[in-house]
Motif scaffolding. Structure first.
Motif, PDB file in Angstrom:
ATOM      1  N   ASP A   2       0.854  -1.195   0.000  1.00 48.69           N
ATOM      2  CA  ASP A   2       0.000   0.000   0.000  1.00 48.69           C
ATOM      3  C   ASP A   2       0.890   1.245   0.000  1.00 48.69           C
ATOM      4  OD1 ASP A   2      -1.778   2.003   0.327  1.00 48.69           O
ATOM      5  OD2 ASP A   2      -2.454   1.413   2.325  1.00 48.69           O
ATOM      6  N   LEU A   3       0.873   1.967  -1.117  1.00 49.68           N
ATOM      7  CA  LEU A   3       1.719   3.158  -1.235  1.00 49.68           C
ATOM      8  C   LEU A   3       0.979   4.424  -0.837  1.00 49.68           C
ATOM      9  CD1 LEU A   3       3.344   2.187  -4.635  1.00 49.68           C
ATOM     10  CD2 LEU A   3       4.420   2.092  -2.390  1.00 49.68           C
ATOM     11  N   GLY A   4      -0.323   4.285  -0.542  1.00 48.97           N
ATOM     12  CA  GLY A   4      -1.086   5.430  -0.037  1.00 48.97           C
ATOM     13  C   GLY A   4      -1.517   6.431  -1.092  1.00 48.97           C
ATOM     14  N   GLY A  89      -4.910  -2.379 -12.320  1.00 49.46           N
ATOM     15  CA  GLY A  89      -3.946  -3.473 -12.502  1.00 49.46           C
ATOM     16  C   GLY A  89      -2.561  -2.987 -12.153  1.00 49.46           C
ATOM     17  N   SER A  90      -1.587  -3.874 -12.300  1.00 49.08           N
ATOM     18  CA  SER A  90      -0.213  -3.515 -11.942  1.00 49.08           C
ATOM     19  C   SER A  90       0.742  -4.163 -12.932  1.00 49.08           C
ATOM     20  CB  SER A  90       0.097  -4.003 -10.525  1.00 49.08           C
ATOM     21  OG  SER A  90       0.299  -5.398 -10.561  1.00 49.08           O
ATOM     22  N   ASP A  91       2.047  -4.035 -12.647  1.00 51.04           N
ATOM     23  CA  ASP A  91       3.034  -4.660 -13.533  1.00 51.04           C
ATOM     24  C   ASP A  91       2.881  -6.179 -13.554  1.00 51.04           C
ATOM     25  OD1 ASP A  91       3.973  -4.545 -10.794  1.00 51.04           O
ATOM     26  OD2 ASP A  91       5.929  -5.194 -11.517  1.00 51.04           O
ATOM     27  N   ALA A  92       2.219  -6.736 -12.548  1.00 48.16           N
ATOM     28  CA  ALA A  92       2.012  -8.194 -12.527  1.00 48.16           C
ATOM     29  C   ALA A  92       0.947  -8.636 -13.534  1.00 48.16           C
ATOM     30  CB  ALA A  92       1.628  -8.637 -11.117  1.00 48.16           C
ATOM     31  N   HIS A 116      10.156   2.405 -10.079  1.00 52.09           N
ATOM     32  CA  HIS A 116      10.852   2.038  -8.841  1.00 52.09           C
ATOM     33  C   HIS A 116      10.019   1.112  -7.959  1.00 52.09           C
ATOM     34  CE1 HIS A 116       8.939   5.950  -8.570  1.00 52.09           C
ATOM     35  NE2 HIS A 116       8.921   5.900  -7.257  1.00 52.09           N
ATOM     36  N   TRP A 117       8.718   0.931  -8.274  1.00 52.24           N
ATOM     37  CA  TRP A 117       7.909  -0.015  -7.492  1.00 52.24           C
ATOM     38  C   TRP A 117       7.683  -1.335  -8.230  1.00 52.24           C
ATOM     39  CZ3 TRP A 117       5.305   5.088  -7.327  1.00 52.24           C
ATOM     40  CH2 TRP A 117       5.635   5.784  -6.160  1.00 52.24           C
ATOM     41  N   MET A 118       8.311  -1.505  -9.357  1.00 47.47           N
ATOM     42  CA  MET A 118       7.992  -2.670 -10.181  1.00 47.47           C
ATOM     43  C   MET A 118       9.127  -3.690 -10.203  1.00 47.47           C
ATOM     44  SD  MET A 118       6.074  -0.737 -13.310  1.00 47.47           S
ATOM     45  CE  MET A 118       4.792   0.483 -12.953  1.00 47.47           C
TER      46      MET A 118
HETATM   47  C1  LIG Z   1       4.209   8.766  -8.778  1.00 50.09           C
HETATM   48  S1  LIG Z   1       2.782   8.133  -9.580  1.00 50.09           S
HETATM   49  C2  LIG Z   1       3.116   8.451 -11.298  1.00 50.09           C
HETATM   50  C3  LIG Z   1       1.885   8.841 -12.077  1.00 50.09           C
HETATM   51  C4  LIG Z   1       2.152   9.251 -13.519  1.00 50.09           C
HETATM   52  N1  LIG Z   1       2.555   8.126 -14.331  1.00 50.09           N
HETATM   53  C5  LIG Z   1       3.158  10.357 -13.637  1.00 50.09           C
HETATM   54  O1  LIG Z   1       4.090  10.219 -14.439  1.00 50.09           O
HETATM   55  O2  LIG Z   1       3.010  11.386 -12.951  1.00 50.09           O
HETATM   56  C6  LIG Z   1       3.068   6.423  -9.459  1.00 50.09           C
HETATM   57  C7  LIG Z   1       1.878   5.564  -9.785  1.00 50.09           C
HETATM   58  O3  LIG Z   1       2.346   4.216  -9.900  1.00 50.09           O
HETATM   59  C8  LIG Z   1       1.363   3.380  -9.357  1.00 50.09           C
HETATM   60  N2  LIG Z   1       1.977   2.085  -9.019  1.00 50.09           N
HETATM   61  C9  LIG Z   1       2.594   1.747  -7.871  1.00 50.09           C
HETATM   62  N3  LIG Z   1       3.016   0.477  -7.931  1.00 50.09           N
HETATM   63  C10 LIG Z   1       2.653   0.006  -9.153  1.00 50.09           C
HETATM   64  C11 LIG Z   1       2.807  -1.259  -9.805  1.00 50.09           C
HETATM   65  N4  LIG Z   1       3.422  -2.284  -9.198  1.00 50.09           N
HETATM   66  N5  LIG Z   1       2.305  -1.407 -11.046  1.00 50.09           N
HETATM   67  C12 LIG Z   1       1.683  -0.358 -11.660  1.00 50.09           C
HETATM   68  N6  LIG Z   1       1.526   0.859 -11.084  1.00 50.09           N
HETATM   69  C13 LIG Z   1       2.006   1.038  -9.848  1.00 50.09           C
HETATM   70  C14 LIG Z   1       0.823   4.159  -8.169  1.00 50.09           C
HETATM   71  O4  LIG Z   1      -0.475   3.711  -7.783  1.00 50.09           O
HETATM   72  C15 LIG Z   1       0.822   5.578  -8.705  1.00 50.09           C
HETATM   73  O5  LIG Z   1      -0.419   5.945  -9.254  1.00 50.09           O
END
Ligand SMILES: C[S@@+](CC[C@H](N)C(=O)[O-])C[C@H]1O[C@@H](n2cnc3c(N)ncnc32)[C@H](O)[C@@H]1O
Length: 258
Positions: A2-4, A89-92, A116-118
């Motif tokens: 949870d990144l909030g 969805g996510s990178d998964a 950086h979260w992927m």
């Molecule tokens: C800092 S924001 C960037 C938003 C936008 N792409 C930008 O360039 O401003 C990061 C986004 O990555 C999403 N995120 C975090 N982990 C992720 C993951 N594993 N897969 C896809 N998105 C993810 C977050 O929910 C958040 O909305």
């Protein structure tokens, strides 16, 4: 994890975070020879900073993000755009995206300020079969965090955040040189041809935008309880350094599939 990125933070993100200027879109179009026939997937699309303007350059954009509140804000930002859609969805979820959209069906996958979260190695390998030949993956970072820039107001902001939130200045969110080197090396090891482009510009900034930018970078459960008092104190801390300007450096790492 949870990144909030929820609730008020999602609204703050849409309101205060910088978008990407046209030269960044030009660089993406040029790197992958994107046309009006292409579909782009924007992974970690947040509130649509990259996805929304990209939709004007291609046939369609699929914005993917794990946070429904961010996607709801992206949908609002997109207004009546007819060719952008928003998917939780996510990178998964790349294998599922490939199953739905088709192998080699996508011109580019863009990742703005989110890599950086992927799980990068797995992700880059899986994306090779989602993108068409000549298409690829773009890792985009949107400038240094406000509290890590060299200017007087930024240093004052960094000191204020250390005092008030205990925030260290070490989280560069992939914008630092070492992260950029690692991203390029990982793309290259996964078989992409990598090119790096930077777009630099200077933009004026208000104290309100500095405060909003900071709040938008906090997890929702760390937002200060008395928002008005926090914002007033922050604005007071940077005020001696007015007027404010930000030097923004957008980095685009394009990994092209041969
Ligand atoms: C800092 S924001 C960037 C938003 C936008 N792409 C930008 O360039 O401003 C990061 C986004 O990555 C999403 N995120 C975090 N982990 C992720 C993951 N594993 N897969 C896809 N998105 C993810 C977050 O929910 C958040 O909305």
């Amino acid at each position: 994890m949870d990144l909030g990125f929820r609730g008020e933070v999602a609204a703050l993100y849409r309101r205060y975070r910088r978008g990407y200027p046209p030269p960044v879109l030009d660089a993406l179009v040029a790197a992958f020879t994107l046309t009006r026939d292409d579909v782009v997937v924007d992974l970690g699309c947040g509130t649509g900073q990259l996805a929304v303007p990209l939709a004007g350059r291609v046939r369609g954009v699929v914005g993917v993000d794990p946070e429904p509140d961010m996607l709801a804000e992206a949908r609002t930002a997109a207004g009546d755009l007819p060719n952008a859609t928003w998917v939780v969805g996510s990178d998964a979820d790349v294998p599922a995206l490939r199953a739905v959209l088709g192998t080699g069906s996508v011109g580019a996958v863009t990742i703005g300020q989110a890599l950086h979260w992927m799980d990068r190695e797995r992700l880059f390998a899986e994306l090779r079969t989602l993108v068409r030949p000549g298409g690829g993956v773009a890792v985009v970072t949107n400038g240094t965090p406000l509290w890590q820039q060299g200017s007087g107001w930024s240093r004052a902001l960094g000191a204020f955040l250390r005092d008030h939130l205990g925030l260290g200045g070490d989280r560069a969110c992939g914008t630092d040189e070492e992260s950029q080197r690692q991203y390029a090396a990982t793309l290259s090891a996964a078989g992409y041809d990598v090119t790096a482009t930077t777009v630099e510009y200077t933009a004026p900034l208000t104290a309100d935008a500095i405060a909003g930018g900071v709040l938008s970078a906090l997890p929702v459960d760390r937002l200060p309880a008395d928002r008005a008092a926090f914002t007033a104190a922050l604005e007071n801390a940077v005020a001696p350094h007015a007027p404010f300007a930000e030097d923004v450096r957008v980095a685009v790492l394009a990994g092209r599939r041969g």
